[in-house]
Design a protein around this motif. Structure first.
Motif, PDB file in Angstrom:
ATOM      1  N   VAL A  21       0.862  -1.177   0.000  1.00  0.00           N
ATOM      2  CA  VAL A  21       0.000   0.000   0.000  1.00  0.00           C
ATOM      3  C   VAL A  21       0.899   1.228   0.000  1.00  0.00           C
ATOM      4  N   LEU A  22       0.824   2.004  -1.083  1.00  0.00           N
ATOM      5  CA  LEU A  22       1.644   3.208  -1.213  1.00  0.00           C
ATOM      6  C   LEU A  22       0.820   4.426  -0.824  1.00  0.00           C
ATOM      7  N   LEU A  43       3.792   7.935  -7.559  1.00  0.00           N
ATOM      8  CA  LEU A  43       4.194   6.553  -7.780  1.00  0.00           C
ATOM      9  C   LEU A  43       2.977   5.753  -8.236  1.00  0.00           C
ATOM     10  N   PRO A  44       3.148   4.891  -9.232  1.00  0.00           N
ATOM     11  CA  PRO A  44       2.005   4.116  -9.725  1.00  0.00           C
ATOM     12  C   PRO A  44       1.322   3.342  -8.600  1.00  0.00           C
ATOM     13  N   GLY A  45       0.019   3.536  -8.503  1.00  0.00           N
ATOM     14  CA  GLY A  45      -0.763   2.840  -7.486  1.00  0.00           C
ATOM     15  C   GLY A  45      -0.864   3.562  -6.161  1.00  0.00           C
ATOM     16  N   ALA A  46      -0.171   4.682  -6.011  1.00  0.00           N
ATOM     17  CA  ALA A  46      -0.181   5.394  -4.728  1.00  0.00           C
ATOM     18  C   ALA A  46      -1.519   6.087  -4.492  1.00  0.00           C
ATOM     19  N   VAL A  47      -1.912   6.150  -3.225  1.00  0.00           N
ATOM     20  CA  VAL A  47      -3.144   6.816  -2.798  1.00  0.00           C
ATOM     21  C   VAL A  47      -2.764   8.070  -2.022  1.00  0.00           C
ATOM     22  N   ALA A  80      -7.763   4.314   2.312  1.00  0.00           N
ATOM     23  CA  ALA A  80      -6.511   4.248   1.544  1.00  0.00           C
ATOM     24  C   ALA A  80      -6.106   2.822   1.235  1.00  0.00           C
ATOM     25  N   GLY A  81      -6.855   1.841   1.749  1.00  0.00           N
ATOM     26  CA  GLY A  81      -6.566   0.449   1.438  1.00  0.00           C
ATOM     27  C   GLY A  81      -5.720  -0.284   2.445  1.00  0.00           C
ATOM     28  N   VAL A  82      -5.507   0.314   3.628  1.00  0.00           N
ATOM     29  CA  VAL A  82      -4.652  -0.317   4.637  1.00  0.00           C
ATOM     30  C   VAL A  82      -5.437  -1.375   5.401  1.00  0.00           C
ATOM     31  N   SER A  83      -4.899  -2.587   5.436  1.00  0.00           N
ATOM     32  CA  SER A  83      -5.459  -3.679   6.227  1.00  0.00           C
ATOM     33  C   SER A  83      -4.498  -4.055   7.338  1.00  0.00           C
ATOM     34  N   PRO A 140     -11.168  -1.090  -0.040  1.00  0.00           N
ATOM     35  CA  PRO A 140     -11.068  -0.656   1.360  1.00  0.00           C
ATOM     36  C   PRO A 140     -10.409  -1.715   2.240  1.00  0.00           C
ATOM     37  N   GLY A 141      -9.586  -1.241   3.169  1.00  0.00           N
ATOM     38  CA  GLY A 141      -8.889  -2.147   4.072  1.00  0.00           C
ATOM     39  C   GLY A 141      -9.685  -2.434   5.329  1.00  0.00           C
ATOM     40  N   ASP A 142      -9.079  -3.251   6.185  1.00  0.00           N
ATOM     41  CA  ASP A 142      -9.750  -3.606   7.443  1.00  0.00           C
ATOM     42  C   ASP A 142      -8.927  -3.197   8.662  1.00  0.00           C
TER      43      ASP A 142
END
Length: 276
Positions: A21-22, A43-47, A80-83, A140-142
């Protein structure tokens, strides 16, 4: 986990499609909003993570960048996608000032697998790696925020540490001495604090100095792993950079999150000027 990651190591992880996760946390105290830099290229894929909205609570008596509530921080990181098991890499423009605050915040709220890209966006582009203007679709992360995993100071604790341990003031020398104060209503520093501007933690390329040089720097200020050490700045952002540098030097330290912007809200708190 080592708190830093170099550009070649991150590039290898991404080429191997290792889940990372960037988080782009470019932020400027005076200048265009970080989101504008992000939209021009990242950076590619960064949020993008907004330091003011996602990593701090509303400004007030607690300071300009107080800790956000656990629910606010948890929600921001999930968006931001952080799990719970995510490898997170955080970066800013170059010197890791704002990235360090996100690194510290994730650690404080219980996430261990987080690293700062040493040299940031500038190091990535100077190495010739591609960037993107596309905003990724985020699952979405958990992540669950579990606060209190790193030591913090309040005003009383900072004053005591300045007397009985080592309290480092991470601001520029002229602000520490009270010669100028561009942001807060009162100039000066906490009595007994020792000035250690964060600019001294990095080289001209924005990368952190080697651990042995950081240990030498902090030892000259009396900060070693044999003493209680803490750090503050104007609002708890650059002081997180100081905490990261101390971590690299092997010196545990507590962050006064409210920092000077909290200290000066109480007129009974003493103020020192000049070289302490």
């Amino acid at each position: 986990m080592h708190p830093l990651i170099e550009v070649p190591a991150l590039d290898r992880l991404l080429r191997r499609q290792t889940p990372v996760v960037l988080l782009d946390v470019r932020w400027h105290l005076a200048g265009p909003p970080g989101i504008e830099s992000y939209r021009r290229g990242h950076l590619p894929g960064a949020v993008f993570v907004d330091l003011d909205r996602d990593v701090a609570g509303p400004p007030g008596p607690g300071g300009r960048h107080p800790l956000p509530g656990p629910v606010v921080f948890e929600s921001a990181m999930r968006r931001a996608g952080v799990s719970q098991d995510s490898m997170v890499v955080v970066y800013d423009d170059a010197d890791s000032t704002s990235a360090a605050r996100v690194w510290w915040s994730l650690r404080y709220f219980g996430h261990e697998r987080v690293r700062v890209l040493d040299g940031g966006y500038r190091a990535w582009t100077e190495a010739g790696h591609r960037v993107s203007t596309a905003e990724p679709e985020v699952k979405p992360g958990d992540f669950i925020a579990n606060p209190g995993r790193l030591p913090v100071l309040d005003a009383e604790g900072a004053a005591e540490l300045a007397r009985a341990g080592v309290l480092l003031d991470a601001r520029a020398a002229e602000r520490y001495r009270g010669e100028q104060e561009p942001v807060d209503p009162v100039a000066g520093h906490i009595p007994g604090a020792r000035n250690a501007p964060t600019s001294g933690n990095v080289g001209v390329d924005g990368r952190f100095l080697p651990p042995e040089l950081l240990r030498e720097r902090f030892a000259k200020l009396g900060a070693t792993d044999a003493l209680d050490v803490g750090a503050y700045c104007g609002s708890g952002v650059t002081a997180a950079h100081e905490i990261l540098a101390l971590n690299l030097a092997g010196i545990p330290a507590a962050l006064y999150v409210g920092s000077w912007s909290n200290w000066v809200t109480d007129p009974s708190n003493p103020v020192a000027t000049g070289d302490d």
